[in-house]
Design a protein around this motif. Structure first.
Motif, short mmCIF file in Angstrom:
data_model
loop_
_atom_site.label_atom_id
_atom_site.label_comp_id
_atom_site.label_asym_id
_atom_site.label_seq_id
_atom_site.Cartn_x
_atom_site.Cartn_y
_atom_site.Cartn_z
N VAL A 17 0.85 -1.19 0.00
CA VAL A 17 0.00 0.00 0.00
C VAL A 17 0.89 1.24 0.00
CG1 VAL A 17 -1.82 1.28 1.17
CG2 VAL A 17 -1.79 -1.23 1.28
N GLU A 18 0.70 2.11 -0.99
CA GLU A 18 1.44 3.36 -1.08
C GLU A 18 0.48 4.53 -0.84
OE1 GLU A 18 3.28 3.60 -4.88
OE2 GLU A 18 4.76 2.00 -4.45
N ILE A 19 0.93 5.51 -0.12
CA ILE A 19 0.16 6.75 0.08
C ILE A 19 0.54 7.71 -1.02
CG2 ILE A 19 -0.41 8.64 1.64
CD1 ILE A 19 -1.34 5.86 2.56
N ARG A 20 -0.39 8.00 -1.88
CA ARG A 20 -0.12 8.88 -3.01
C ARG A 20 -1.03 10.11 -2.92
NH1 ARG A 20 0.78 5.18 -8.43
NH2 ARG A 20 2.37 3.77 -7.55
N THR A 21 -0.75 11.11 -3.75
CA THR A 21 -1.60 12.32 -3.84
C THR A 21 -2.13 12.45 -5.25
OG1 THR A 21 0.29 13.72 -4.38
CG2 THR A 21 -0.31 13.53 -2.05
N GLU A 69 -16.40 25.35 -9.30
CA GLU A 69 -15.50 24.18 -9.18
C GLU A 69 -14.10 24.66 -8.80
OE1 GLU A 69 -15.63 22.13 -12.89
OE2 GLU A 69 -17.52 21.11 -12.44
N TYR A 70 -13.46 23.79 -8.01
CA TYR A 70 -12.08 24.08 -7.63
C TYR A 70 -11.32 22.77 -7.45
CZ TYR A 70 -13.68 22.92 -2.89
OH TYR A 70 -14.20 22.28 -1.80
N GLU A 71 -10.00 22.81 -7.50
CA GLU A 71 -9.15 21.62 -7.41
C GLU A 71 -8.38 21.62 -6.10
OE1 GLU A 71 -6.66 21.74 -10.84
OE2 GLU A 71 -8.19 20.87 -12.16
N VAL A 72 -8.24 20.37 -5.56
CA VAL A 72 -7.46 20.19 -4.32
C VAL A 72 -6.56 18.96 -4.46
CG1 VAL A 72 -9.18 21.29 -2.83
CG2 VAL A 72 -9.30 18.83 -3.27
N GLU A 73 -5.45 18.97 -3.77
CA GLU A 73 -4.56 17.82 -3.70
C GLU A 73 -4.94 16.99 -2.49
OE1 GLU A 73 -2.04 16.86 -5.74
OE2 GLU A 73 -2.64 18.48 -7.11
N VAL A 74 -5.23 15.69 -2.72
CA VAL A 74 -5.64 14.82 -1.61
C VAL A 74 -4.77 13.56 -1.60
CG1 VAL A 74 -8.01 15.65 -1.64
CG2 VAL A 74 -7.38 13.66 -3.04
N GLU A 75 -4.61 13.01 -0.41
CA GLU A 75 -3.90 11.74 -0.27
C GLU A 75 -4.87 10.58 -0.38
OE1 GLU A 75 -1.85 11.85 3.44
OE2 GLU A 75 -0.14 12.98 2.62
N TYR A 76 -4.37 9.46 -0.91
CA TYR A 76 -5.20 8.26 -1.00
C TYR A 76 -4.29 7.03 -0.95
CZ TYR A 76 -3.72 7.71 -5.88
OH TYR A 76 -2.99 7.54 -7.01
N GLU A 77 -4.90 5.88 -0.69
CA GLU A 77 -4.17 4.61 -0.62
C GLU A 77 -4.19 3.93 -1.99
OE1 GLU A 77 -6.12 2.48 2.48
OE2 GLU A 77 -4.83 3.33 4.05
N TYR A 78 -2.97 3.58 -2.47
CA TYR A 78 -2.80 2.94 -3.78
C TYR A 78 -2.37 1.50 -3.51
CZ TYR A 78 -1.16 2.36 -8.63
OH TYR A 78 -0.97 1.95 -9.93
N TYR A 79 -3.22 0.55 -3.92
CA TYR A 79 -3.00 -0.86 -3.60
C TYR A 79 -2.29 -1.58 -4.76
CZ TYR A 79 -5.92 -0.38 0.52
OH TYR A 79 -6.43 0.01 1.74
#
Length: 583
Positions: free
Chosen positions: A351-355, A380-390
């Motif tokens: 599992v990698e934590i990516r944005t 509308e607007y854009e944001v950088e979020v973290e997520y789990e990459y399996y």
């Protein structure tokens, strides 16, 4: 009586060889252990006699074998004697007494004693049995250690033979025959006893001959006519035997060599067994191919896969050594055991934590400055979020059937026979066709080739050839992927690509994996440095073999050994698949 352990004596010149010195040390250690075990079962008076004999013999012996009676292990405790002496009288039946008078063999005596013990239920008898069992165990231990000492001695003598005759052990076949001869000579020397033993044997033979003579005389009196025909046939047989007598020794030795270097199972069982092992590999291949459907839901699947396959001659050689004349049915458990040791499939979740950038919707409130009226507006607007990459890492290791066999616990003799069978292909080279991977993994002679100078003006290709030619002559080893293990076809090409200095990194790929990384090009556009792929060289889908094309209809590849080869032969033309160019 069994013999005591034999101690070999070597000269300083003999021990100048590290191999002889090491083998001699092992033999001496084995003899010491055996002597201690024998001393425990030897009466004191026998020990004293043996010590005196050793002191006398050691003054002159170089390579000596035991002679004196003191070198004998005392007789194994007799079950008959124990029963007759110690068992209570009321437990002995008439049948036991008959057994005692009829049999003299120790093993039969032990069996008779056990039968008697079943009827003896007194405390005295049980106690006596415990003492007797202890003696038997001590004797059996001594016998095993003496046998182990004999094997160590044979190995030491063989090492001395190789030192004295460096040119006589140039191949496994001759080494096997030489060691076989040393065993026979050693056994004969160990068994050599003159005097009374010989006299008793001669006396027994004479009595038997006298009885047989009387029978022949009786037969001749009652079968005069038949005797004439027997004499005529016998005379003819003697003439023919005389003609071929000079060949008898050669025939006997030749027969031993042929049997020792041949597969002994039927072709049907050898081929059927290999089909069963291939079926296990096909099931594994199917399992790998369907990973993404059997393990869904991952963002990425990463593969590091060794080739799936085996050398069928390695399998047949191993089964011959272990089972001799085996059938397909009786080796199934062994096939499963070998397969589980050869292959390892590893699935690891990572599992990698990516944005990532996500677009979202919001609302803004506006107010009219004149009327004071308000309203809302979406935007509308854009944001950088973290997520789990399996990620699912799929690793397949092929440790090589040959490596598994050589580490399976075969004895030195079995391993030597295995190597001989592999070199001779069990005298059945027709079994598995022309498959390059069916050849024995011995390396050896290879075909060289002078690449035209103009081709080497391509720096990337020159780098590849410089790395590839370092390994000319290396043997084909299933699953091999580095100089330390040697290579299989895809392991060799993967290594060259990764280590030639061109900045490529493809990891450890199979032949089909390398094909999938390449841009497929028509044969008319192929140039030196492209990869060439073949299919159907063994039972797998897609590309099954790969080499590096060097121009002019030639390639360098891991056959057996790594060598240059023409791709225009019938075999390679029949199996040609495609050309591929490394990105």
């Amino acid at each position: 009586m069994a013999k005591r352990p034999t101690r070999l004596r070597f000269t300083e010149d003999d021990l100048s060889s590290d191999a002889v010195k090491k083998a001699a040390a092992k033999a001496e250690k084995a003899a010491s252990k055996a002597e201690k075990a024998v001393d425990k079962i030897t009466p004191k008076k026998h020990r004293k006699l043996r010590q005196e004999a050793d002191v006398s013999a050691s003054r002159t012996a170089k390579l000596r074998f035991g002679k004196a009676k003191a070198d004998d292990i005392p007789p194994k405790p007799s079950g008959i004697k124990r029963t007759a002496t110690h068992a209570p009288v009321d437990t002995l039946s008439a049948n036991v007494h008959k057994s005692i008078s009829r049999y003299e063999d120790d093993n039969v005596g032990v069996q008779t004693a056990h039968q008697t013990e079943l009827g003896a239920e007194t405390a005295c008898h049980v106690a006596d049995h415990a003492v007797y069992s202890h003696k038997l165990k001590a004797y059996d231990k001594a016998e095993k250690l003496v046998s182990k000492s004999d094997k160590a001695n044979v190995n030491a003598l063989f090492e001395k033979f190789k030192k004295d005759n460096p040119n006589a052990s140039s191949n496994p076949l001759s080494r096997w025959q030489q060691k076989h001869n040393i065993k026979k000579e050693y056994a004969a020397a160990r068994a050599g006893k003159g005097g009374k033993a010989t006299a008793k044997g001669a006396e027994k033979t004479a009595k038997g001959a006298k009885s047989l003579t009387q029978k022949i005389t009786d037969f001749c009196v009652s079968h005069k006519t038949a005797l004439l025909w027997v004499l005529a046939i016998g005379l003819l047989f003697m003439v023919i035997s005389g003609m071929f007598s000079s060949c008898s020794t050669m025939f006997q030795g030749g027969t031993q060599v042929v049997l020792g270097t041949s597969f002994t199972a039927e072709d049907e069982d050898i081929l059927g067994t290999d089909e069963d092992y291939t079926a296990l590999e096909n099931d594994l291949r199917s399992q790998v191919d369907n990973i993404e459907s059997t393990h869904p839901g991952y963002d990425e699947y990463r593969y590091a896969l060794d080739e799936i396959g085996h050398n069928p001659y390695e399998l047949a050689s191993y089964l011959t050594v272990v089972f001799e004349d085996y059938t397909r049915e009786e080796v199934q458990a062994t096939l499963q055991q070998l397969f589980e040791q050869q292959y390892e499939l590893i699935l690891e979740e990572e599992v990698e934590i990516r944005t990532r950038t996500e677009t979202r919707t919001g609302t803004r409130t506006h107010t009219d400055p004149e009327t004071g009226e308000t309203w809302e507006e979406e935007y509308e607007y854009e944001v950088e979020v973290e997520y789990e990459y399996y990620i699912l890492n799929v690793t397949l290791r092929n440790y090589g059937l040959g490596n598994v066999i050589r580490s399976s616990g075969l004895s030195a003799d079995q391993l030597e026979r295995y190597e001989v069978l592999l070199e001779t292909l069990g005298n059945r080279s027709y079994l598995f066709g022309e498959d390059v991977s069916s050849a024995p993994g011995g390396g050896g002679e290879y075909t060289d080739y002078d690449i035209p100078g103009e081709a080497l003006t391509d720096t990337a290709f020159a780098n590849m050839i410089r790395e590839a030619e370092k390994y000319l002559g290396y043997p084909y080893v299933w699953g091999g992927s580095s100089p330390s293990t040697s290579f299989d076809c895809s392991g060799f090409v993967s290594w060259v690509i990764n280590n030639c200095g061109n900045g490529w990194s493809v990891g450890r790929q199979t032949a089909n994996g390398l094909k999938n990384l390449c841009a497929i090009i028509p044969p008319s556009e192929a140039k030196p440095g492209d990869l060439i792929f073949f299919q159907g060289t063994y039972g797998t889908s897609g590309a099954s073999h790969v080499g590096i094309y060097v121009g002019n209809g030639m390639m360098i590849h891991c056959g057996d050994p790594i060598s240059y080869a023409s791709i225009e032969t019938n075999y390679w033309q029949q199996h040609f698949y495609c050309f591929g160019r490394i990105p």
